[in-house]
Enzyme design. Structure first.
Site, PDB file in Angstrom:
ATOM      1  N   LYS A 116       0.812  -1.221   0.000  1.00 12.85           N
ATOM      2  CA  LYS A 116       0.000   0.000   0.000  1.00 12.85           C
ATOM      3  C   LYS A 116       0.842   1.268   0.000  1.00 12.85           C
ATOM      4  CE  LYS A 116      -3.605  -2.640   0.197  1.00 12.85           C
ATOM      5  NZ  LYS A 116      -2.908  -3.789  -0.375  1.00 12.85           N
ATOM      6  N   GLU A 200      -2.796   7.650   8.006  1.00 18.60           N
ATOM      7  CA  GLU A 200      -3.504   8.547   7.093  1.00 18.60           C
ATOM      8  C   GLU A 200      -4.524   9.356   7.866  1.00 18.60           C
ATOM      9  OE1 GLU A 200      -3.978   5.647   3.156  1.00 18.60           O
ATOM     10  OE2 GLU A 200      -5.737   6.180   4.317  1.00 18.60           O
ATOM     11  N   HIS A 235     -16.073  -4.980   6.941  1.00 20.65           N
ATOM     12  CA  HIS A 235     -15.230  -4.972   5.741  1.00 20.65           C
ATOM     13  C   HIS A 235     -15.563  -6.070   4.744  1.00 20.65           C
ATOM     14  CE1 HIS A 235     -13.109  -1.783   7.613  1.00 20.65           C
ATOM     15  NE2 HIS A 235     -12.863  -2.521   8.665  1.00 20.65           N
ATOM     16  N   ARG A 292      -7.477  -8.755  -9.050  1.00 26.45           N
ATOM     17  CA  ARG A 292      -8.156 -10.032  -9.289  1.00 26.45           C
ATOM     18  C   ARG A 292      -9.500  -9.775  -9.950  1.00 26.45           C
ATOM     19  NH1 ARG A 292      -9.008  -8.464  -3.886  1.00 26.45           N
ATOM     20  NH2 ARG A 292     -11.207  -8.051  -3.480  1.00 26.45           N
TER      21      ARG A 292
HETATM   22  C1  MV4 Z   1     -10.170   4.332   5.214  1.00 23.88           C
HETATM   23  C2  MV4 Z   1     -11.367   4.820   5.761  1.00 23.88           C
HETATM   24  C3  MV4 Z   1     -11.367   6.130   6.218  1.00 23.88           C
HETATM   25  N1  MV4 Z   1     -10.266   6.879   6.136  1.00 23.88           N
HETATM   26  N2  MV4 Z   1      -9.099   5.133   5.138  1.00 23.88           N
HETATM   27  C4  MV4 Z   1     -11.630  -0.208   4.699  1.00 23.88           C
HETATM   28  C5  MV4 Z   1     -10.986  -1.350   3.984  1.00 23.88           C
HETATM   29  C6  MV4 Z   1      -9.716  -0.826   3.388  1.00 23.88           C
HETATM   30  N3  MV4 Z   1      -9.648  -1.221   2.030  1.00 23.88           N
HETATM   31  C7  MV4 Z   1      -9.771   0.635   3.565  1.00 23.88           C
HETATM   32  N4  MV4 Z   1     -10.914   0.977   4.366  1.00 23.88           N
HETATM   33  C8  MV4 Z   1     -11.135   2.243   4.822  1.00 23.88           C
HETATM   34  N5  MV4 Z   1     -10.070   3.088   4.750  1.00 23.88           N
HETATM   35  C9  MV4 Z   1      -9.164   6.379   5.587  1.00 23.88           C
HETATM   36  N6  MV4 Z   1      -8.069   7.148   5.512  1.00 23.88           N
HETATM   37  C10 MV4 Z   1     -12.468   3.987   5.806  1.00 23.88           C
HETATM   38  C11 MV4 Z   1     -12.361   2.697   5.350  1.00 23.88           C
HETATM   39  C12 MV4 Z   1     -13.547   1.917   5.452  1.00 23.88           C
HETATM   40  C13 MV4 Z   1     -14.115   1.629   6.700  1.00 23.88           C
HETATM   41  C14 MV4 Z   1     -13.528   2.001   7.884  1.00 23.88           C
HETATM   42  C15 MV4 Z   1     -14.115   1.721   9.097  1.00 23.88           C
HETATM   43  C16 MV4 Z   1     -15.312   1.005   9.124  1.00 23.88           C
HETATM   44  C17 MV4 Z   1     -15.894   0.587   7.979  1.00 23.88           C
HETATM   45  C18 MV4 Z   1     -15.314   0.886   6.757  1.00 23.88           C
HETATM   46  C19 MV4 Z   1     -15.919   0.456   5.594  1.00 23.88           C
HETATM   47  C20 MV4 Z   1     -15.346   0.765   4.401  1.00 23.88           C
HETATM   48  C21 MV4 Z   1     -14.161   1.496   4.331  1.00 23.88           C
END
Ligand code: MV4
Length: 502
Positions: A116, A200, A235, A292
């Site tokens: 990442k 972040e 997630h 994928r």
């Molecule tokens: C985040 C975010 C908020 N701020 N990054 C979730 C899975 C991964 N691929 C990245 N994700 C997130 N990254 C920043 N800087 C919010 C998510 C996020 C999430 C976070 C907390 C609870 C549920 C979530 C659902 C989707 C994405």
């Protein structure tokens, strides 16, 4: 074109890939673990080979064994599906070394997008917006503190080699920072074998929007528009739709162009997905690349008319993408519901076991990508996804209506499933209005999980059993459906009733 492909997966995705192979005139090698000896995917393969014990490490994740089977059967390429070895750069490299084509990106691009921090830097250099935060790995508490102060709290700690939310920690103040870093590192280490984490700015209540892209070995790149994936729980995506209810034409074009920039910058070939977060002010930021074919790919197929698995195979075989960007448009609206063997009333615990009765929906605009059959035992060793229900219609409203009805006509008895949960989501005003974000399920979970009526179920179960004892063929076919406007049918509630096991 390849003559033979090994499909290194199981369940609905193995079947989906086998169907694309058949259309291309390619023969297929299916693989299975000992517990999957009677699995549905094997019925779609030209040859099948047992690759080991049920534990994924012994079979579907066993790189040496799978390469060995590909060599012995003369398969020229391997399709990894999703999960298992799909994003494993070591596996892609092992295929390359054995002169077997890995149907996916090259091992270098795969390694890059799996990192990442490295991919943030790569796409930033190409002018792609990234979430403000760290651009270099560090283990110094001081550099985390400094960056957190710079971007402002709340912040989020993420695993560099991670994905799917593992190793993530939201941090609301500096006094929580040190402990959250340590917790993130521990989780990352155990999940990914690497404890690198970075920081972040935290974006509250974002939309999760991803763009499907294809890139061939001649540098041709097209995007196939977006998928809105904000209906998630822990997630795990549950429902996806396209077009996204929140994008307008200007933003859609801008994000699509950005997705292509990402894929070019990573020198990525084959099918990929560029994930973005869209904040409440409609600013979008690059999140990560999923290297994928994704679970939710069918909704893109429904609105663009493109067979994505076919394109994957053709690209891997060194052919050019069959169309240009301006030949691709979105027609109508598609929604996917993921059907899981899990118990919403018991913390969504997996619910493996015997499928005693199965009736899958069909009709105009209804597609079922299923990996199950009546009489099969869902084993406990793997992800409990059973199938995917996809509906298409000219309008979003009609697509929702089709999904609602198709869910009512999806009858799975003997194991617990999330079908009722999905039906209730379709009935919420947030979903109907297209007004939801990534925290929707968390905020509404208690309303979406039923308090089920045990007495009612017991009565239906008793009726069914007595019908069967009288020698009627299919259990309960003579039972009347209740008012179709009510959210459940007797069939559906029986899905929650184990008494069928006799
Ligand atoms: C985040 C975010 C908020 N701020 N990054 C979730 C899975 C991964 N691929 C990245 N994700 C997130 N990254 C920043 N800087 C919010 C998510 C996020 C999430 C976070 C907390 C609870 C549920 C979530 C659902 C989707 C994405």
């Amino acid at each position: 074109m390849f003559k033979k492909i090994l499909i290194a997966n199981r369940g609905e995705i193995a079947i989906r890939v086998a169907k694309a192979c058949r259309e291309l005139g390619i023969s297929t090698v299916g693989v299975y673990s000992t517990v999957d000896k009677s699995s549905y995917h094997l019925r779609f393969m030209d040859e099948t080979v047992c690759i080991g014990d049920p534990a994924p490490q012994a079979s579907y994740l066993n790189i040496e064994k799978i390469i060995d089977v590909a060599k012995k059967t003369g398969a020229q390429a391997v399709h990894p599906g999703y999960g298992f070895l799909a994003e494993n750069a070591q596996f892609a490299k092992a295929c390359e070394d054995a002169s077997i084509v890995f149907i996916g990106p090259g091992s270098k691009a795969l390694a890059l997008v799996g990192d990442k921090v490295a991919s943030r830097n790569t796409v930033k250099a190409a002018g792609v917006p990234i979430i403000p935060g760290m651009e270099a790995v560090s283990i110094e508490l001081g550099s985390f503190k400094k960056m957190a102060a710079e971007v402002g709290y709340p912040v989020i700690i993420k695993a560099s080699m991670g994905g799917g939310g593992k190793g993530m920690r939201i941090v609301r103040s500096e006094k929580e920072l040190e402990a959250s870093i340590a917790a993130g590192q521990r989780e990352a280490k155990s999940a990914f074998g690497d404890d690198t984490v970075y920081l972040e700015k935290y974006i509250d209540k974002p939309h999760h929007i991803e763009f499907q892209v294809l890139r061939d070995h001649f540098g041709n790149v097209v995007h196939l528009y977006e998928r809105e994936c904000s209906i998630q729980r822990r997630h795990q995506k549950i429902i996806e739709e396209t077009p996204s209810p929140v994008l307008d034409e200007v933003l859609r074009t801008k994000m699509g162009d950005t997705a292509k920039k990402v894929i070019d910058a990573a020198d990525y070939t084959n099918a990929g997905t560029v994930e973005f977060l869209l904040d409440q002010n409609k600013n979008f930021f690059f999140l990560e690349v999923n290297a994928r074919i994704q679970v939710e790919h069918p909704i893109t197929e429904m609105v663009t008319g493109v067979d994505l698995v076919r394109q994957q195979i053709m690209i891997a075989a060194g052919m050019k993408i069959e169309f240009k960007q301006d030949e691709i448009s979105q027609h109508g609206h598609a929604i996917e519901s993921r059907i899981y063997a899990e118990d919403p009333e018991n913390s969504f615990l997996p619910s493996p076991g015997g499928i005693l009765f199965l009736l899958e929906p069909n009709g105009p605009g209804v597609r079922v990508d299923s990996g199950i059959y009546q009489g099969w035992d869902v084993p406990p060793h793997y992800d409990p996804i059973l199938s995917k229900l996809i509906t298409w219609a000219e309008t979003r409203q009609m697509s929702i209506a089709r999904m609602s009805n198709a869910l009512k006509n999806y009858i799975i008895l003997g194991i617990k499933t999330n079908v009722g949960f999905l039906k209730r989501i379709m009935n919420t005003k947030e979903f109907i209005n297209g007004n939801y974000h990534t925290h929707f399920i968390d905020e509404n979970e208690s309303d979406l999980v039923p308090k089920h009526d045990k007495i009612h179920n017991a009565l239906i179960a008793a009726a069914l059993i007595s019908l069967e004892k009288k020698g009627r063929t299919k259990a309960g076919v003579s039972l009347q459906m209740r008012d179709s406007r009510t959210e459940t049918t007797p069939w559906q509630e029986l899905g929650h009733w184990e008494i069928c096991r006799h």
